[in-house]
Design a protein around this motif. Sequence first.
Motif, short mmCIF file in Angstrom:
data_model
loop_
_atom_site.label_atom_id
_atom_site.label_comp_id
_atom_site.label_asym_id
_atom_site.label_seq_id
_atom_site.Cartn_x
_atom_site.Cartn_y
_atom_site.Cartn_z
N HIS A 113 21.95 -5.31 -3.72
CA HIS A 113 23.17 -4.61 -3.36
C HIS A 113 23.21 -4.13 -1.91
N ALA A 114 22.06 -3.93 -1.28
CA ALA A 114 22.04 -3.46 0.11
C ALA A 114 20.95 -4.19 0.88
N PRO A 115 21.08 -5.51 1.02
CA PRO A 115 19.98 -6.30 1.60
C PRO A 115 19.65 -5.93 3.04
N ARG A 116 20.62 -5.38 3.78
CA ARG A 116 20.34 -5.06 5.18
C ARG A 116 19.38 -3.89 5.33
N THR A 117 19.27 -3.07 4.30
CA THR A 117 18.35 -1.91 4.36
C THR A 117 17.04 -2.20 3.66
N LEU A 118 16.81 -3.45 3.23
CA LEU A 118 15.63 -3.76 2.44
C LEU A 118 14.34 -3.47 3.20
N ALA A 119 14.26 -3.89 4.44
CA ALA A 119 13.03 -3.67 5.21
C ALA A 119 12.74 -2.19 5.38
N ILE A 153 9.63 -8.54 1.35
CA ILE A 153 9.06 -7.51 0.48
C ILE A 153 7.55 -7.63 0.43
N ASP A 154 7.04 -8.86 0.27
CA ASP A 154 5.60 -9.07 0.15
C ASP A 154 4.87 -8.73 1.44
N LYS A 155 5.54 -8.85 2.57
CA LYS A 155 4.91 -8.54 3.85
C LYS A 155 4.61 -7.05 3.99
N VAL A 156 5.46 -6.20 3.40
CA VAL A 156 5.30 -4.75 3.53
C VAL A 156 4.60 -4.16 2.31
N LEU A 157 5.10 -4.48 1.13
CA LEU A 157 4.52 -3.95 -0.10
C LEU A 157 3.45 -4.93 -0.59
N THR A 158 2.36 -4.94 0.11
CA THR A 158 1.28 -5.87 -0.19
C THR A 158 0.56 -5.46 -1.47
#
Length: 434
Positions: A189-195, A157-162
């Motif tokens: 609930h949907a970790p595979r779609t997090l990125a 998360i921190d890598k994208v939403l800086t």
Amino acid sequence: MGLDGVAASADWVPEPLAPGALGAEPPTRPSPVAAAARCPEPPPADVAAAVEALLAAAQSPLEVTSGAQLLDRARGLARLKNLVAAELARTVAHAESVDAPYEDGLTGMRPWLRGHTAATGPEAGAVLAAGRLARRMPAVGAAAADGGITAGQVAAIDKVLTERVWELGAAAGADLPALDLVVAETAVHAPRTLAEVCQKIADALDPDGPPPTDPTEVRGFRMTRRADGTRSFRGTLDAAGGERVEAALESVAAASRCEGDLRSAEQRAGDAFVQLADLHLATGTLPVLRGNKPQVTAIIQLEDLADPQTHPAATRLGSGATATNTVARQAACDGDVARILLGPDGLPLDVGRSRRLVPDHIRRAAEVRDGGCVFAGCHAPAWWCDAHHLVHWIDGGATSLENTALLCERHHTQVHHGYALRWDPDEKHWRTFR
């Protein structure tokens, strides 16, 4: 102003400035010596109790546990790991905000983690970044504190939403709490779609993307020399530069493979790296270094050079590292040998004539006869090869075609460390044996 006024003004004392104000005295910090003498106190009661409970769980036998119980245990321990990581990140971020590391004579939590928890630089940076993210995105922080988000998800998360993206969203009036909640629920609930979800939010908050940067800025290369002369490497290349280097190494590595080659991919790449340096050094077209052409220098006593037995630390290389006399014997096979006579005070008295051990006409004849590396199964071209003396020059071997064989760098090294060559006059080719 009268004398009484002067006396009154002399007794006047200005009010102290507020901490942090311009001109105020900086807060006192403990010296490194005093900080080093500070004895760490035991952890608080709540942390000590958690540690004791985990130690007790670690001592329980697993053999009497069913398969379902083992899976439930692993699931619980995984959540416990998430809880510990989140709480550590929260504590570290708060300690940074109150300048706690000054208590131990350090200026930040990153060096504190490295020095007091044996964490590596990237590990310490990840913990600190996770704590900052939990402050910036409270919903994500709460989910991590509940054990539902892993440290790896927090890092993703921190890598994208800086912090920069989040600040742009705040300036644009975006509903950051709602976006924060979306990210937290996706992670749970949907970790595979997090990125993918994070990237869509980043694109909406920052449609222009990060400012353009020079991709070559990431390039870095560090060589560490050990006491025995070996080297270790560490570095990073950008995509285009890495592609070029990989293509060059792969071409040399592929061309140097022979029948029965048992080297690993890492060994082939290492040999190709050295061979690539040999090729450029042999051309004589490299830039001048401190007024001289780049060259490999080995300084050794004559009796050590003449001794066929291996002696450690008998050679001093140009870099200052020490190596065995076998390294100098190998370098003398196809290099210039200079005789330098030293006086009793260690200063040069006489420098002999530098001479090429294998003249050009003998090398050309060897190239016509051998065609390339003569080691069994090797097909390295002649222009890769050193001219090797079968009977070493220092041992009385002649500089002649009969006493010369072409060997690539890798097999030249092996011939000096356990292998030997012999010309078969009947079959008209070279044989390799131990």
